[in-house]
Design a protein around this motif. Structure first.
Motif, short mmCIF file in Angstrom:
data_model
loop_
_atom_site.label_atom_id
_atom_site.label_comp_id
_atom_site.label_asym_id
_atom_site.label_seq_id
_atom_site.Cartn_x
_atom_site.Cartn_y
_atom_site.Cartn_z
N ILE A 1 0.85 -1.19 0.00
CA ILE A 1 0.00 0.00 0.00
C ILE A 1 0.89 1.24 0.00
O ILE A 1 1.85 1.31 0.77
CB ILE A 1 -0.91 0.05 1.25
N SER A 2 0.55 2.19 -0.84
CA SER A 2 1.24 3.47 -0.84
C SER A 2 0.19 4.57 -0.96
O SER A 2 -0.56 4.61 -1.94
CB SER A 2 2.23 3.56 -2.00
N GLY A 3 0.12 5.42 0.05
CA GLY A 3 -0.87 6.49 0.05
C GLY A 3 -0.24 7.86 0.08
O GLY A 3 0.64 8.12 0.90
N SER A 4 -0.64 8.71 -0.83
CA SER A 4 -0.16 10.10 -0.91
C SER A 4 1.36 10.17 -1.00
O SER A 4 1.99 11.01 -0.37
CB SER A 4 -0.68 10.90 0.29
N THR A 5 1.93 9.28 -1.79
CA THR A 5 3.38 9.23 -1.99
C THR A 5 3.76 9.41 -3.44
O THR A 5 4.72 10.11 -3.76
CB THR A 5 3.93 7.88 -1.47
N MET A 6 3.01 8.81 -4.35
CA MET A 6 3.39 8.80 -5.76
C MET A 6 3.62 10.20 -6.32
O MET A 6 4.51 10.40 -7.15
CB MET A 6 2.33 8.07 -6.58
N GLU A 7 2.84 11.17 -5.84
CA GLU A 7 3.00 12.53 -6.36
C GLU A 7 4.33 13.17 -5.96
O GLU A 7 4.71 14.21 -6.48
CB GLU A 7 1.82 13.42 -5.93
N HIS A 8 5.06 12.52 -5.04
CA HIS A 8 6.37 13.00 -4.61
C HIS A 8 7.53 12.21 -5.23
O HIS A 8 8.69 12.54 -4.99
CB HIS A 8 6.49 12.92 -3.08
N VAL A 9 7.22 11.19 -5.99
CA VAL A 9 8.23 10.29 -6.57
C VAL A 9 8.79 10.91 -7.84
O VAL A 9 8.05 11.25 -8.76
CB VAL A 9 7.62 8.90 -6.85
N ALA A 10 10.12 11.03 -7.89
CA ALA A 10 10.78 11.67 -9.04
C ALA A 10 10.73 10.80 -10.30
O ALA A 10 10.62 11.32 -11.41
CB ALA A 10 12.24 11.99 -8.70
N ARG A 11 10.82 9.47 -10.13
CA ARG A 11 10.86 8.57 -11.28
C ARG A 11 9.82 7.45 -11.10
O ARG A 11 10.19 6.31 -10.80
CB ARG A 11 12.26 7.98 -11.44
N PRO A 12 8.54 7.76 -11.29
CA PRO A 12 7.52 6.73 -11.07
C PRO A 12 7.70 5.52 -11.99
O PRO A 12 7.28 4.41 -11.63
CB PRO A 12 6.19 7.45 -11.34
N TRP A 13 8.30 5.67 -13.15
CA TRP A 13 8.55 4.55 -14.06
C TRP A 13 9.55 3.55 -13.47
O TRP A 13 9.60 2.42 -13.90
CB TRP A 13 9.00 5.04 -15.43
N ARG A 14 10.34 3.97 -12.49
CA ARG A 14 11.22 3.05 -11.76
C ARG A 14 10.59 2.60 -10.45
O ARG A 14 10.84 1.50 -9.97
CB ARG A 14 12.56 3.72 -11.46
N TRP A 15 9.81 3.47 -9.86
CA TRP A 15 9.20 3.21 -8.55
C TRP A 15 8.14 2.12 -8.60
O TRP A 15 8.15 1.19 -7.79
CB TRP A 15 8.60 4.52 -8.03
N VAL A 16 7.23 2.20 -9.56
CA VAL A 16 6.15 1.21 -9.65
C VAL A 16 6.72 -0.20 -9.86
O VAL A 16 6.30 -1.14 -9.15
CB VAL A 16 5.11 1.58 -10.72
N PRO A 17 7.68 -0.43 -10.76
CA PRO A 17 8.25 -1.77 -10.87
C PRO A 17 8.92 -2.25 -9.57
O PRO A 17 8.92 -3.46 -9.27
CB PRO A 17 9.28 -1.65 -11.99
N GLU A 18 9.45 -1.34 -8.77
CA GLU A 18 10.04 -1.74 -7.48
C GLU A 18 8.95 -2.20 -6.51
O GLU A 18 9.14 -3.17 -5.77
CB GLU A 18 10.86 -0.60 -6.89
#
Length: 87
Positions: free
Chosen positions: A53-70
């Motif tokens: 679960i990740s809440g109110s975090t994605m909008e702070h992620v610099a590289r979501p294309w790397r974050w989501v696969p992690e």
């Protein structure tokens, strides 16, 4: 993921279901059990969690294309990924 408690946490909800909760963030603080020094690679084994679960975090992620696969990497096959973010 993004568990630092600024204005609330999913911990009571998760533990209220009888599940184990582990909070991960990039800095130590309230509600953080694991501190990750690399935002693109967490110190967690592949497939370690049934639910991520990740809440109110994605909008702070610099590289979501790397974050989501992690997030998917630490999730067991067939597990549940829940991302709550601002639109």
């Amino acid at each position: 993921v993004g568990s630092y408690d600024v204005n609330g946490t999913y911990r009571p909800l998760v533990e209220g279901l009888g599940w184990q909760y582990t909070g991960l963030d990039l800095q130590p603080g309230p509600n953080v059990d694991i501190v990750a020094s690399n935002p693109d690679r967490y110190p967690i084994a592949d497939g370690a969690y049934d639910v991520v679960i990740s809440g109110s975090t994605m909008e702070h992620v610099a590289r979501p294309w790397r974050w989501v696969p992690e997030l998917v990497r630490i999730l067991r096959p067939g597990g549940l990924l829940c991302i709550v973010t601002h639109w």
